[in-house]
Scaffold this motif. Structure first.
Motif, PDB file in Angstrom:
ATOM      1  N   ARG A 116       0.807   1.211  -8.117  1.00  0.00           N
ATOM      2  CA  ARG A 116       1.619   1.374  -9.326  1.00  0.00           C
ATOM      3  C   ARG A 116       2.847   2.252  -9.096  1.00  0.00           C
ATOM      4  O   ARG A 116       3.876   2.048  -9.733  1.00  0.00           O
ATOM      5  CB  ARG A 116       0.761   1.954 -10.451  1.00  0.00           C
ATOM      6  N   LEU A 117       2.727   3.212  -8.192  1.00  0.00           N
ATOM      7  CA  LEU A 117       3.846   4.114  -7.950  1.00  0.00           C
ATOM      8  C   LEU A 117       4.820   3.574  -6.912  1.00  0.00           C
ATOM      9  O   LEU A 117       6.024   3.772  -7.021  1.00  0.00           O
ATOM     10  CB  LEU A 117       3.319   5.476  -7.473  1.00  0.00           C
ATOM     11  N   GLY A 118       4.274   2.904  -5.876  1.00  0.00           N
ATOM     12  CA  GLY A 118       5.110   2.493  -4.754  1.00  0.00           C
ATOM     13  C   GLY A 118       5.501   3.685  -3.908  1.00  0.00           C
ATOM     14  O   GLY A 118       5.416   4.836  -4.334  1.00  0.00           O
ATOM     15  N   ARG A 119       5.896   3.390  -2.670  1.00  0.00           N
ATOM     16  CA  ARG A 119       6.344   4.463  -1.786  1.00  0.00           C
ATOM     17  C   ARG A 119       7.172   3.853  -0.666  1.00  0.00           C
ATOM     18  O   ARG A 119       6.804   2.796  -0.137  1.00  0.00           O
ATOM     19  CB  ARG A 119       5.156   5.233  -1.212  1.00  0.00           C
ATOM     20  N   ALA A 124       4.553  -3.361   1.750  1.00  0.00           N
ATOM     21  CA  ALA A 124       3.523  -4.387   1.944  1.00  0.00           C
ATOM     22  C   ALA A 124       2.155  -3.853   1.541  1.00  0.00           C
ATOM     23  O   ALA A 124       1.368  -4.551   0.880  1.00  0.00           O
ATOM     24  CB  ALA A 124       3.531  -4.857   3.394  1.00  0.00           C
ATOM     25  N   TYR A 125       1.858  -2.630   1.921  1.00  0.00           N
ATOM     26  CA  TYR A 125       0.582  -2.011   1.561  1.00  0.00           C
ATOM     27  C   TYR A 125       0.433  -1.895   0.045  1.00  0.00           C
ATOM     28  O   TYR A 125      -0.602  -2.265  -0.529  1.00  0.00           O
ATOM     29  CB  TYR A 125       0.484  -0.634   2.206  1.00  0.00           C
ATOM     30  N   SER A 126       1.473  -1.403  -0.625  1.00  0.00           N
ATOM     31  CA  SER A 126       1.420  -1.227  -2.073  1.00  0.00           C
ATOM     32  C   SER A 126       1.277  -2.566  -2.787  1.00  0.00           C
ATOM     33  O   SER A 126       0.566  -2.676  -3.797  1.00  0.00           O
ATOM     34  CB  SER A 126       2.680  -0.499  -2.562  1.00  0.00           C
ATOM     35  N   THR A 127       1.939  -3.590  -2.266  1.00  0.00           N
ATOM     36  CA  THR A 127       1.828  -4.921  -2.852  1.00  0.00           C
ATOM     37  C   THR A 127       0.402  -5.453  -2.728  1.00  0.00           C
ATOM     38  O   THR A 127      -0.154  -6.027  -3.675  1.00  0.00           O
ATOM     39  CB  THR A 127       2.804  -5.884  -2.163  1.00  0.00           C
TER      40      THR A 127
END
Length: 221
Positions: A116-119, A124-127
């Protein structure tokens, strides 16, 4: 992963198995590469033969190499999704038929606040971790009539030994992370384990399709 990392993991698994056996239960250690399409099914079969059917599945596979967006090619993108999302699909597909047959089961997926935050460097990991949040309610609706609950735990910044293996320029300063949270301390593996144990237990039988954030108030909502 180098040889010392492998030894550390073996030691940790051994400690867990010892604790399980001291409690009077049986346990077994199985190694599997969940990026291989048939590995989860073979693992499920082996566990069933050695211990019986599985009632509780905790999906905690994950890897998050930091790759700038400009360097995220097709291979890096596919690998991140395979480990952090498709592996969850494969284990669920392998273990839910027996849960459905018995009319009871618990599935707990481990996602991340980065869904939800992204970094930067973790697109790719956050997606992939965001994909787990889509899997949870959809699977809960499919499996709820069979007595199976499906929930996700979103972990925040948890203090683990593996963070010491990160390059220094990729490590967040502990005090900077703590300043983002409402609870002024580092998160510990026990914090995540307690939430998973609750969701797997009888007190959570009416909780499903939910995402529980365990991050010390880093991401209030």
């Amino acid at each position: 992963m180098d040889h010392l990392d492998q030894i550390d993991q073996i030691d940790q698994v051994g400690e867990i198995l010892d604790a399980v056996r001291r409690s009077g239960s049986n346990g077994t250690e199985i190694s599997a590469d969940l990026t291989a399409p048939d590995a989860a099914a073979m693992m499920a079969s082996q566990i069933r033969n050695e211990l019986g059917p599985v009632d509780i599945l905790v999906n905690n596979a994950g890897a998050y190499p930091r790759t700038p967006w400009a360097d995220t090619d097709e291979q890096a993108w596919a690998k991140a999704l395979d480990i952090n999302l498709t592996a969850h699909y494969r284990t669920c597909r392998a273990f839910t038929p027996a849960m459905t047959e018995r009319g009871w089961g618990r599935i707990i997926d481990v996602s991340s606040v980065n869904a939800r935050l992204g970094r930067p460097g973790l697109t790719a990991y956050s997606t992939a971790k965001a994909g787990v949040l889509g899997l949870t309610p959809s699977l809960a609706r499919e499996l709820g009539p069979h007595g199976i609950t499906v929930n996700t735990v979103l972990s925040g910044a948890i203090q683990v030994d593996s963070e010491n293996d990160l390059p220094a320029h990729h490590r967040a300063r502990p005090e900077d992370q703590i300043a983002r949270q409402c609870v002024p301390r580092r998160g510990q593996p026990e914090d995540i384990a307690a939430a998973i144990a609750f969701l797997a237990g009888p007190s959570a039988s009416f909780i499903t399709a939910q995402s529980l954030t365990i991050d010390g108030g880093w991401m209030p909502h």
